[in-house]
Design an enzyme around this catalytic site. Structure first.
Site, PDB file in Angstrom:
ATOM      1  N   CYS A  26      39.349  48.593  15.169  1.00  0.00           N
ATOM      2  CA  CYS A  26      40.108  47.885  16.209  1.00  0.00           C
ATOM      3  C   CYS A  26      39.775  46.392  16.146  1.00  0.00           C
ATOM      4  O   CYS A  26      38.621  46.006  15.977  1.00  0.00           O
ATOM      5  CB  CYS A  26      39.754  48.451  17.585  1.00  0.00           C
ATOM      6  SG  CYS A  26      40.714  47.680  18.906  1.00  0.00           S
ATOM      7  N   CYS A  55      48.370  62.243  28.973  1.00  0.00           N
ATOM      8  CA  CYS A  55      47.869  60.895  29.256  1.00  0.00           C
ATOM      9  C   CYS A  55      47.668  60.194  27.916  1.00  0.00           C
ATOM     10  O   CYS A  55      47.401  60.854  26.904  1.00  0.00           O
ATOM     11  CB  CYS A  55      46.552  60.984  30.025  1.00  0.00           C
ATOM     12  SG  CYS A  55      45.819  59.376  30.384  1.00  0.00           S
ATOM     13  N   CYS A  83      45.995  55.333  35.448  1.00  0.00           N
ATOM     14  CA  CYS A  83      44.590  55.763  35.395  1.00  0.00           C
ATOM     15  C   CYS A  83      43.804  54.509  35.038  1.00  0.00           C
ATOM     16  O   CYS A  83      43.941  53.984  33.930  1.00  0.00           O
ATOM     17  CB  CYS A  83      44.423  56.840  34.332  1.00  0.00           C
ATOM     18  SG  CYS A  83      42.701  57.236  33.974  1.00  0.00           S
ATOM     19  N   ARG A  93      37.260  60.234  38.347  1.00  0.00           N
ATOM     20  CA  ARG A  93      36.822  60.967  37.147  1.00  0.00           C
ATOM     21  C   ARG A  93      35.444  60.524  36.698  1.00  0.00           C
ATOM     22  O   ARG A  93      35.238  59.361  36.330  1.00  0.00           O
ATOM     23  CB  ARG A  93      37.831  60.768  36.008  1.00  0.00           C
ATOM     24  CG  ARG A  93      37.457  61.569  34.749  1.00  0.00           C
ATOM     25  CD  ARG A  93      38.564  61.567  33.713  1.00  0.00           C
ATOM     26  NE  ARG A  93      39.785  62.046  34.289  1.00  0.00           N
ATOM     27  CZ  ARG A  93      40.951  61.405  34.251  1.00  0.00           C
ATOM     28  NH1 ARG A  93      41.052  60.260  33.634  1.00  0.00           N
ATOM     29  NH2 ARG A  93      42.015  61.915  34.818  1.00  0.00           N
ATOM     30  N   CYS A 121      35.532  44.315  22.390  1.00  0.00           N
ATOM     31  CA  CYS A 121      34.906  44.905  23.580  1.00  0.00           C
ATOM     32  C   CYS A 121      33.450  45.269  23.253  1.00  0.00           C
ATOM     33  O   CYS A 121      33.205  46.102  22.375  1.00  0.00           O
ATOM     34  CB  CYS A 121      35.692  46.127  24.033  1.00  0.00           C
ATOM     35  SG  CYS A 121      37.469  45.833  24.062  1.00  0.00           S
ATOM     36  N   CYS A 127      44.442  63.811  27.070  1.00  0.00           N
ATOM     37  CA  CYS A 127      44.520  62.351  26.956  1.00  0.00           C
ATOM     38  C   CYS A 127      44.311  61.917  25.512  1.00  0.00           C
ATOM     39  O   CYS A 127      43.316  62.285  24.876  1.00  0.00           O
ATOM     40  CB  CYS A 127      43.467  61.706  27.864  1.00  0.00           C
ATOM     41  SG  CYS A 127      43.492  59.900  27.759  1.00  0.00           S
ATOM     42  N   CYS A 174      32.149  48.862  22.748  1.00  0.00           N
ATOM     43  CA  CYS A 174      32.954  49.854  22.043  1.00  0.00           C
ATOM     44  C   CYS A 174      32.541  50.077  20.588  1.00  0.00           C
ATOM     45  O   CYS A 174      32.540  49.146  19.769  1.00  0.00           O
ATOM     46  CB  CYS A 174      34.428  49.463  22.097  1.00  0.00           C
ATOM     47  SG  CYS A 174      35.461  50.775  21.409  1.00  0.00           S
TER      48      CYS A 174
HETATM   49  N1  SAM Z   1      42.014  50.751  22.888  1.00  0.00           N
HETATM   50  C1  SAM Z   1      42.444  51.150  24.150  1.00  0.00           C
HETATM   51  C2  SAM Z   1      41.925  50.278  25.266  1.00  0.00           C
HETATM   52  O1  SAM Z   1      40.951  49.587  25.088  1.00  0.00           O
HETATM   53  O2  SAM Z   1      42.519  50.312  26.345  1.00  0.00           O
HETATM   54  C3  SAM Z   1      42.130  52.589  24.479  1.00  0.00           C
HETATM   55  C4  SAM Z   1      40.809  53.198  24.136  1.00  0.00           C
HETATM   56  S1  SAM Z   1      39.355  52.537  24.926  1.00  0.00           S
HETATM   57  C5  SAM Z   1      38.113  53.263  23.962  1.00  0.00           C
HETATM   58  C6  SAM Z   1      39.316  53.296  26.521  1.00  0.00           C
HETATM   59  C7  SAM Z   1      38.170  52.991  27.431  1.00  0.00           C
HETATM   60  O3  SAM Z   1      37.017  53.707  27.040  1.00  0.00           O
HETATM   61  C8  SAM Z   1      37.676  51.567  27.537  1.00  0.00           C
HETATM   62  O4  SAM Z   1      38.473  50.771  28.342  1.00  0.00           O
HETATM   63  C9  SAM Z   1      36.304  51.748  28.160  1.00  0.00           C
HETATM   64  O5  SAM Z   1      36.400  51.710  29.569  1.00  0.00           O
HETATM   65  C10 SAM Z   1      35.903  53.150  27.692  1.00  0.00           C
HETATM   66  N2  SAM Z   1      34.772  53.070  26.753  1.00  0.00           N
HETATM   67  C11 SAM Z   1      34.822  52.704  25.457  1.00  0.00           C
HETATM   68  N3  SAM Z   1      33.603  52.704  24.899  1.00  0.00           N
HETATM   69  C12 SAM Z   1      32.743  53.090  25.868  1.00  0.00           C
HETATM   70  C13 SAM Z   1      31.336  53.272  25.916  1.00  0.00           C
HETATM   71  N4  SAM Z   1      30.561  53.042  24.857  1.00  0.00           N
HETATM   72  N5  SAM Z   1      30.771  53.680  27.072  1.00  0.00           N
HETATM   73  C14 SAM Z   1      31.546  53.901  28.161  1.00  0.00           C
HETATM   74  N6  SAM Z   1      32.880  53.742  28.167  1.00  0.00           N
HETATM   75  C15 SAM Z   1      33.474  53.338  27.055  1.00  0.00           C
HETATM   76  C1  DTB Z   2      37.811  56.367  29.967  1.00  0.00           C
HETATM   77  O1  DTB Z   2      37.721  55.704  31.027  1.00  0.00           O
HETATM   78  N1  DTB Z   2      36.784  56.850  29.290  1.00  0.00           N
HETATM   79  C2  DTB Z   2      37.226  57.541  28.106  1.00  0.00           C
HETATM   80  C3  DTB Z   2      38.783  57.484  28.240  1.00  0.00           C
HETATM   81  N2  DTB Z   2      38.963  56.678  29.403  1.00  0.00           N
HETATM   82  C4  DTB Z   2      39.609  57.069  27.118  1.00  0.00           C
HETATM   83  C5  DTB Z   2      36.660  56.999  26.854  1.00  0.00           C
HETATM   84  C6  DTB Z   2      35.145  57.001  26.827  1.00  0.00           C
HETATM   85  C7  DTB Z   2      34.729  56.560  25.472  1.00  0.00           C
HETATM   86  C8  DTB Z   2      33.236  56.624  25.271  1.00  0.00           C
HETATM   87  C9  DTB Z   2      32.832  56.145  23.932  1.00  0.00           C
HETATM   88  C10 DTB Z   2      33.383  56.935  22.793  1.00  0.00           C
HETATM   89  O2  DTB Z   2      33.334  58.185  22.790  1.00  0.00           O
HETATM   90  O3  DTB Z   2      33.822  56.318  21.802  1.00  0.00           O
HETATM   91 FE1  SF4 Z   3      39.584  48.491  20.717  1.00  0.00          FE
HETATM   92 FE2  SF4 Z   3      37.521  49.781  21.738  1.00  0.00          FE
HETATM   93 FE3  SF4 Z   3      38.386  47.586  22.916  1.00  0.00          FE
HETATM   94 FE4  SF4 Z   3      39.903  49.825  23.006  1.00  0.00          FE
HETATM   95  S1  SF4 Z   3      37.906  49.541  23.942  1.00  0.00           S
HETATM   96  S2  SF4 Z   3      40.597  47.737  22.570  1.00  0.00           S
HETATM   97  S3  SF4 Z   3      39.394  50.705  21.003  1.00  0.00           S
HETATM   98  S4  SF4 Z   3      37.493  47.707  20.847  1.00  0.00           S
END
Ligand code: SAM
Ligand code: DTB
Ligand code: SF4
Length: 353
Positions: free
Chosen positions: A79, A156, A216, A288, A83, A123, A86
């Protein structure tokens, strides 16, 4: 004790709300929360906070049901966003292997498995800044949404930022809800993400709501933010019209290689406070209990349910990290006398008994 008077938001109208159009749904939801009020609520003695959260919960939600939502990463890694939490950002070396968008049939077979295990919502997450306009990939995602709906599951998706046309196409395909998190307060956002703005996030949420798709939206705690940042995020969410249909409360999963890898684990009682405050401020929402459950004791999870959490991610994987497996979650619910929300019950109009 907090210096601000603790709001008693629903004390006078709990009974009234039983006569609302949709049984159990509170019609006079507040959208004028101040940060001070929300902070005072959040900081109440924990037993008082839990009591007040239960008072709301028992009016607006089925008191013994937990929605099981299964998550699948349909497009993983690489990506372009930064973030800090992430593991899927290309800016960090986290060992997550990039994978192309999955085939529609493979996704639907995962959705069938999730349904058979007891999930009512499925989802689909994609590691995109936003879907490419007019792309074949986006058409595939629409096919996935249609297929998931045909299985009788709520669908979702979380695909990043959407424009109006994409939002409408998702709506037309039957998408139930769109996940787009604010993650933290507007003030702290820039410490976590620099490649898009808080306003970008709110604009996508606005488009989703305007198209009639359930929103959501929630966030993450444990990223070095202050309690004021957490509460400010809840205020922004609660003051949205309409309030989100579901509010994920994530505890940071500190993944090696990300800038937040060394963050101390979140204290479970802080998660309980977030769930309870969200429940009181957003009475009709599903709260959630999301990422971070793998490190929570059963007792801590039960306290979160008492605080008003009534939805979990179900299945041994979130997107790239681990989560409790089906059997342990079903055992936890059974032993606590809780039940999975049936797919046909999983609508916004569920009645409290
Ligand atoms: N790329 C899209 C976005 O950013 O909206 C969708 C996927 S993103 C992984 C969805 C959500 O997962 C993020 O907004 C964040 O709140 C959560 N998330 C991602 N990595 C995480 C982590 N290491 N711990 C907790 N929550 C996480
Ligand atoms: C949300 O709030 N948490 C989920 C879902 N929406 C997409 C994602 C959590 C991701 C945790 C890190 C991972 O597994 O990569
Ligand atoms: Fe990309 Fe992860 Fe950020 Fe979603 S949360 S936009 S997958 S870097």
């Amino acid at each position: 004790m907090p210096s601000v008077k603790v709001p008693g938001p629903y004390a006078g109208n709990l009974a009234l709300s039983r006569h609302s159009a949709k049984p159990g749904e509170m019609t006079d939801v507040r959208h004028d929360w101040s940060r001070d009020e929300a902070r005072a609520l959040h900081d109440l003695p924990l037993t008082d906070l839990l009591f007040r959260a239960q008072e709301v919960h028992r009016v607006t939600q089925p008191r013994d049901a937990v929605q099981l939502c299964s998550l699948l990463s349909i497009k993983t890694g690489a990506c372009q966003e930064d973030c800090s939490y992430c593991p899927q950002s290309s800016k960090y070396d986290t060992g997550v292997e990039a994978e192309r968008l999955m085939d529609v049939q493979d996704v639907l077979s995962k959705a069938r498995e999730a349904k058979a295990a007891g999930a009512s919502r499925f989802c689909m997450g994609a590691a995109w800044r936003s879907p490419k306009k007019g792309s074949r990939q986006f058409q595939q995602v629409l096919d996935m949404v249609r297929g998931v709906r045909e299985l009788g599951l709520e669908a979702c998706a979380t695909l990043g930022m959407l424009d109006e046309e994409q939002t409408q196409e998702l709506k037309d395909a039957g998408l139930t809800a769109y996940n787009h998190n604010l993650d933290t307060s507007e003030e702290y956002y820039g410490e976590i993400i620099t490649t898009r703005t808080y306003r970008d996030r709110l604009e996508t949420i606005g488009r989703v709501a305007a198209a009639g798709i359930s929103v959501c939206a929630g966030g993450i705690i444990g990223m070095g933010e202050s309690v004021d940042d957490r509460v400010a995020m809840l205020v922004t969410l609660a003051n949205l019209t309409p309030q989100p249909e579901s509010v994920p409360v994530n505890a940071l999963v500190a993944v090696p290689g990300t800038p937040l890898s060394d963050q101390a684990p979140v204290d479970s009682l802080e998660l309980v406070r977030m769930c309870a405050t969200a429940r009181i401020m957003m009475p009709n929402a599903r709260v959630r209990l999301s990422a971070g459950r793998a490190s929570l004791s059963r007792e801590s999870q039960l306290l979160c349910f008492m605080a008003g959490a009534n939805s979990i991610f179900f299945g041994d994987k979130l997107l790239t990290t681990g989560n409790p497996d089906h059997d342990s979650d079903l055992a936890l619910l059974r032993e606590a006398g809780l039940r999975p929300l049936e797919p046909e019950q999983a609508t916004a109009s569920d009645a409290a008994e």
